[in-house]
Design a protein around this motif. Structure first.
Motif, short mmCIF file in Angstrom:
data_model
loop_
_atom_site.label_atom_id
_atom_site.label_comp_id
_atom_site.label_asym_id
_atom_site.label_seq_id
_atom_site.Cartn_x
_atom_site.Cartn_y
_atom_site.Cartn_z
N LYS B 292 0.85 -1.20 0.00
CA LYS B 292 0.00 0.00 0.00
C LYS B 292 0.89 1.25 0.00
O LYS B 292 2.11 1.16 0.03
N TRP B 293 0.24 2.42 -0.05
CA TRP B 293 0.96 3.69 -0.13
C TRP B 293 1.95 3.70 -1.30
O TRP B 293 3.08 4.12 -1.15
N THR B 294 1.52 3.21 -2.41
CA THR B 294 2.37 3.25 -3.62
C THR B 294 1.89 4.40 -4.49
O THR B 294 1.19 4.22 -5.46
N TRP B 295 2.28 5.59 -4.06
CA TRP B 295 1.67 6.79 -4.63
C TRP B 295 2.37 7.32 -5.88
O TRP B 295 1.74 7.82 -6.79
N VAL B 296 3.71 7.25 -5.85
CA VAL B 296 4.47 7.92 -6.91
C VAL B 296 4.40 7.11 -8.21
O VAL B 296 4.54 5.89 -8.18
N MET B 297 4.17 7.78 -9.30
CA MET B 297 4.16 7.11 -10.60
C MET B 297 5.59 7.07 -11.13
O MET B 297 6.19 8.11 -11.42
N ASP B 298 6.10 5.84 -11.26
CA ASP B 298 7.49 5.69 -11.72
C ASP B 298 7.65 6.06 -13.20
O ASP B 298 6.67 6.14 -13.93
N ALA B 299 8.91 6.24 -13.61
CA ALA B 299 9.20 6.65 -14.99
C ALA B 299 8.61 5.66 -15.98
O ALA B 299 8.65 4.44 -15.78
N LYS B 300 8.07 6.19 -17.05
CA LYS B 300 7.34 5.38 -18.02
C LYS B 300 7.35 6.11 -19.35
O LYS B 300 7.50 7.34 -19.41
N SER B 301 7.18 5.36 -20.42
CA SER B 301 7.10 5.96 -21.75
C SER B 301 6.33 5.02 -22.65
O SER B 301 6.14 3.85 -22.33
N VAL B 302 5.89 5.55 -23.77
CA VAL B 302 5.22 4.72 -24.77
C VAL B 302 5.38 5.37 -26.14
O VAL B 302 5.37 6.60 -26.25
N VAL B 303 5.57 4.55 -27.14
CA VAL B 303 5.56 5.04 -28.52
C VAL B 303 4.09 5.22 -28.91
O VAL B 303 3.30 4.27 -28.81
N THR B 304 3.74 6.42 -29.33
CA THR B 304 2.34 6.68 -29.71
C THR B 304 2.12 6.52 -31.21
O THR B 304 1.02 6.25 -31.66
N SER B 305 3.19 6.69 -32.00
CA SER B 305 3.10 6.50 -33.45
C SER B 305 4.47 6.11 -33.99
O SER B 305 5.45 6.79 -33.67
N PRO B 306 4.58 5.03 -34.78
CA PRO B 306 3.49 4.13 -35.14
C PRO B 306 3.03 3.28 -33.95
O PRO B 306 3.80 3.00 -33.04
N SER B 307 1.76 2.91 -34.01
CA SER B 307 1.14 2.08 -32.98
C SER B 307 -0.14 1.51 -33.62
O SER B 307 -0.50 1.93 -34.72
N PRO B 308 -0.81 0.59 -32.94
CA PRO B 308 -1.95 -0.08 -33.61
C PRO B 308 -2.97 0.87 -34.23
O PRO B 308 -3.50 0.61 -35.30
N GLN B 309 -3.26 1.99 -33.53
CA GLN B 309 -4.24 2.93 -34.09
C GLN B 309 -3.59 3.95 -35.02
O GLN B 309 -4.29 4.78 -35.60
N ALA B 310 -2.28 3.91 -35.12
CA ALA B 310 -1.55 4.87 -35.96
C ALA B 310 -0.52 4.10 -36.79
O ALA B 310 0.69 4.24 -36.60
N PRO B 311 -1.01 3.25 -37.70
CA PRO B 311 -0.09 2.44 -38.51
C PRO B 311 0.70 3.31 -39.49
O PRO B 311 0.34 4.47 -39.72
N ILE B 312 1.75 2.73 -40.06
CA ILE B 312 2.47 3.42 -41.13
C ILE B 312 1.68 3.21 -42.42
O ILE B 312 1.48 2.07 -42.85
N THR B 313 1.22 4.29 -43.02
CA THR B 313 0.40 4.15 -44.23
C THR B 313 1.07 4.79 -45.43
O THR B 313 0.54 4.74 -46.53
N HIS B 314 2.25 5.39 -45.20
CA HIS B 314 2.81 6.20 -46.28
C HIS B 314 3.93 5.49 -47.05
O HIS B 314 4.64 6.11 -47.82
N GLY B 315 4.11 4.24 -46.85
CA GLY B 315 5.11 3.54 -47.63
C GLY B 315 6.51 3.65 -47.05
O GLY B 315 6.70 4.16 -45.94
N HIS B 316 7.46 3.18 -47.81
CA HIS B 316 8.84 3.05 -47.31
C HIS B 316 9.57 4.38 -47.30
O HIS B 316 9.16 5.33 -47.93
N GLY B 317 10.70 4.38 -46.56
CA GLY B 317 11.52 5.58 -46.50
C GLY B 317 11.39 6.26 -45.15
O GLY B 317 11.15 5.60 -44.13
N PRO B 318 11.53 7.58 -45.13
CA PRO B 318 11.54 8.30 -43.85
C PRO B 318 10.26 8.09 -43.05
O PRO B 318 9.16 8.09 -43.60
N VAL B 319 10.43 7.93 -41.76
CA VAL B 319 9.28 7.83 -40.85
C VAL B 319 9.67 8.46 -39.52
O VAL B 319 10.84 8.40 -39.12
#
Lengths: 425, 425
Positions: B292-319
């Protein structure tokens, strides 16, 4: 539980003890966590007699109905129609520095057009190796940056040249917003098309996809320095009215240059001298001649509360004076507040260090006991520039201008707490 | 003007020259500002065939219809009803760091209640000299501060303990938002009521005005340090669903403690051990006992794009790979990105210096040519802490937890550009 609106001057502590005295008597029993129901606790708990709305109540969350008056507002007599008009940010009701997109100022020259990402194209042509046309998807593939910048219309406070005309900070100073932009540096896009590397004497002509096109010439040096083609504001897509899906961001420079629905950038040997930079957006001086290329927005500030739309309604004692300051020349270093029309000044507290070409919020935590105030603020920026009085500005610029009025604003705070736009000599 | 979706790997410059080649042939004449109508210019100019909407089109400006899918979303099977449920920020579609209030995460325990400023009261009682009840107008008279902070629900990513369950960054990591809060330090309000100065062993019990009351005990030291009673978010009034007109802000600590519709704060000799801090918001370990008393949110990150709702749709090359990182322990110092499920790492570019207990945006500007990626990000904060893998977290915490899952997330990017939530061993 109501505040004493007429009581004598008192320290904050005395005032607020006074304010809570009714409660204080009643609540005493709660200190020991009353075993019997306390009438005040019972009242406080009555706020929650039933369930509220579920999380799926609205697709896009809107302000609560009690805030229905905190909206952008048009001034009907300003222009002949609303597709070539202005609405104003309700700055009197906001705090902090970020302007929510939903109530952020707009100025259209031929209405807000609806342009989909699929239909969007951005052409780069002129003095480039390979003229190019980018799709929206292309834009998303370039490295992008995030910056918070203010956008101020050159005409902000423009109706005040002739006197104290509009009664409210929203109308005198609301042609401004301050958002976090995500976009692609213009330099990156020009590099992609291949340009000569010559900056001296070169200009970038930028136009939008609306009927007005709103074409503006920008010295290439500025375009390369910090201009962005923005695709998001405050994290989300630009609103239609802010140029969806892409607009130019010209940090610190007049809002008219922030071309919306940006469709073309052309490197040229000189400026186009378009309508928007000759008959409009130039400053007519006392002798009838005009200044042009007056792009940078000089340091400016305004008290947003108290102000005509945000009177003092809570009676005597502690009051928070607040407002915002900004400069196109970089950072705000200091804001002073005067209660006596500029005779004496107190240094305000900046809520945070000023960002570069971004709004900063200031506060003066003080007391008011029904005396008349002639409330002013003056901003200073990192170049040493001090925001001028209206008299100083008129001395140099005459009375014929519309644009670039960055004078010190005065609100007359009356003994009843109401405020009015006035001039002081 | 369309991009080559299947071409071979190429440098950015080669790619985009390719992309614009169709245009390049057509536009060549425009370099010298063609005297004859150029077909491409004509097409580009056709975007603006009529006037758009006037400035008075909407009282509160809304996203354009093309962005109708960028909204908070509920997951129906998560909870029995929507008045005690969660919706998720569409982080996959956002950029920058500010979360617009309109699409910012909400969690209600008994629905969002409607409480007017006139009806609002905040009581301070318990171990204070003078128990007090403040009106909303009283709150506005205290000196206030502005800070950008993230709020993350302790249950964010909670469905992922058991495996890769939800297919989208919005659902795995969307119980978060990041806004600029304007509010009054809790310490200022407690000082007003007069407290003993004793911090050791003292707690502040905070409850809201909704039916759940959502009472939470907070060590007095934290309350005095940086907690705020916020009255604005991103400059405007809190939304009803975010606790209008006032909520608690507990920087860096789990969102459940950010009591909405805050109605009472009581200084006490110990914690209340309420429902929300015993049967809920504790972490059940492998052996069946709970932290209990686990209040502090530890360091975290996430890739938001590309991701399942933000697929790569523009073809090969720079992203552009982008995402966000945060830590309740202060500032993020570095974010790394892996394309091979954590075998090798590249250091991402932070869009700006991390604020204190605020989201930071990261980018990795790279190339993608149809190869499979197992895309991950890992955040490091100023304490030296490194975001753990799911395996590391399970080793310590077992599989019974719901809360405080800050593990490294993996998106499997497939050769067709689509992405899926997966686990890598």
């Amino acid at each position: 539980m109501t505040t004493d609106k007429t009581g004598p001057s008192a320290s904050r502590r005395q005032f607020l003890t006074g304010a809570a005295a009714i409660g204080a008597g009643t609540v005493a029993a709660t200190v020991a966590r009353a075993a019997e129901p306390d009438p005040l606790i019972t009242e406080v708990q009555s706020w929650a007699s039933s369930f509220g709305d579920g999380v799926d109540a609205t697709p896009y969350g809107l302000p609560i109905k009690f805030e229905d008056d905190v909206i952008r507002r048009n001034v009907e007599w300003l222009t002949a129609d609303t597709i070539s008009s202005i609405n104003f940010t309700p700055i009197h009701a906001l705090d902090g520095t970020i302007t929510p997109a939903g109530c952020a100022f707009e100025r259209h020259h031929s209405g807000a057009i609806e342009l989909s990402k699929d239909d969007y194209r951005l052409m780069i042509n002129g003095l480039v190796e390979t003229p190019m046309v980018f799709t929206y998807a292309d834009l998303e593939r370039f490295p992008r940056e995030n910056h918070v910048y203010f956008l101020e219309c050159a005409a902000n406070t423009g109706m005040e040249w002739a006197g104290a005309q509009l009664n409210g900070a929203q109308f005198t100073h609301g042609m401004i917003h301050n958002m976090e932009y995500s976009g692609i540096p213009v330099r990156t896009l020009l590099n992609e098309a291949g340009w000569s590397g010559e900056v001296e004497g070169k200009w970038l002509y930028v136009e939008g996809a609306d009927a007005s096109s709103n074409g503006r010439s920008i010295p290439l040096e500025k375009a390369l320095d910090d201009c962005l083609v923005a695709i998001k504001a405050n994290g989300e897509a630009l609103r239609k009215e802010h140029g969806y899906p892409a607009r130019l961001v010209v940090p610190g420079w007049e809002g008219n240059m922030w071309v919306k629905w940006i469709r073309r950038m052309e490197i040229m040997d000189g400026p186009v001298e378009s309508r928007e930079e000759t008959s409009k957006y130039t400053d007519t001086l006392a002798d009838g001649t005009s200044r042009k290329w007056t792009w940078v927005m000089d340091a400016k500030s305004v008290v947003t509360s108290p102000s005509p739309q945000a009177p003092i309604t809570h009676g005597h004692g502690p009051v928070v004076i607040t407002g915002m300051a900004w400069t196109g020349h970089g950072k705000i270093t200091r804001v002073d507040v005067s209660k006596d029309g500029g005779k004496t000044w107190e240094t305000a507290r900046l809520a945070a260090d000023s960002g570069d070409k971004a709004l900063v919020r200031f506060y003066l935590d003080t007391e008011w006991n029904g005396e008349e105030w002639f409330l002013q603020s003056r901003a200073m920026d990192e170049t040493g520039y001090v925001q001028p009085t209206k008299a100083q500005l008129r001395e140099v610029r005459g009375l014929n201008s519309i644009y670039h009025n960055n004078c010190i604003q005065t609100w007359w705070v009356k003994p009843n707490g109401e405020a009015e736009n006035v001039e002081v000599s």
